[in-house]
Design a protein around this motif. Structure first.
Motif: not given
Length: 230
Positions: A103, A106-108, A36-38
């Protein structure tokens, strides 16, 4: 990120959560996760919500925070890539998240639902041992924070926060170690006023130990910060 990209990233990070597992076991655990990406400033877990997922931060940055009964946001532990959160999903009895996670960049993340991660925990007991070791490290951190609040001056607390953040989320740049953190966040974590944090940072900048610049702090001499007496 492709599965091969994820595997390579995790291999480079060497997360404590996967320590002691064989390459084949790690491959099986990773294959069961969802990516998931946030975006930055996204809330990933909410305090009081069911702890039904475990997360592994692959890239970006995150942190724990807690909303007090009167609505104040208190920053807690910062999380660099390779750290996990949501470990209550391991427990046999359903629990709620004790704190929220957001977060900072930008994070995975890799995500396992509760049923899946508990199945792997039964298959690979080392996962549970690793989770306990991580929880123990958190207890050590909070013990140090409590001692600092009761025994140390504001100057010492802020210096300790800066040095701890440098070892956790700092990255080396020409001239020192850079932190993506602002004065308000530092004040919150050190339990000092914003005025005190700003005054001390300005003092340390004049002495050459730090350099401030728009939401960033460059530590030129972290070792000198820990010598702060008053």
């Amino acid at each position: 990120m492709t599965p091969s990209d994820i595997a390579a990233a995790v291999r480079d990070l060497k997360p404590r959560f996967l320590e002691g597992l064989s390459p084949l076991e790690i491959k099986a655990v990773l294959a069961a996760a969802k990516l998931r990406r946030y975006l930055a400033n996204s809330v990933v877990t909410n305090q009081g919500h069911p702890a039904d997922h475990l997360f592994l931060l692959v890239s970006g940055r995150a942190r724990y925070f807690y909303i007090t009964p009167d609505g104040q946001k208190t920053l807690l532990l910062w999380l660099p890539p390779g750290e996990t959160f949501g470990a209550a999903a391991f427990l046999s009895k359903p629990f709620q998240y004790l704190v929220s996670t957001e977060t900072v960049k930008n994070s995975c993340v890799l995500v396992w639902d509760r049923a899946t991660i508990r199945e792997f925990a039964a298959r690979y007991p080392r996962l549970v041992e690793n989770a306990l070791l991580i929880a123990f490290d958190y207890l050590v951190v909070y013990r140090a924070m409590h001692v600092s609040l009761t025994c140390h001056t504001a100057r010492q607390r802020l210096a300790t926060v800066l040095v701890n953040l440098a070892s956790g989320i700092g990255h080396a740049v020409p001239g020192g170690i850079e932190l993506d953190v602002n004065n308000e966040e530092l004040a919150n974590e050190a339990n000092v006023t914003l005025f005190t944090a700003s005054r001390l940072l300005s003092e340390w900048q004049r002495s050459g130990m730090v350099l401030k610049n728009r939401g960033k702090v460059l530590l030129r001499s972290p070792e000198l910060l820990l010598t702060q007496e008053v």
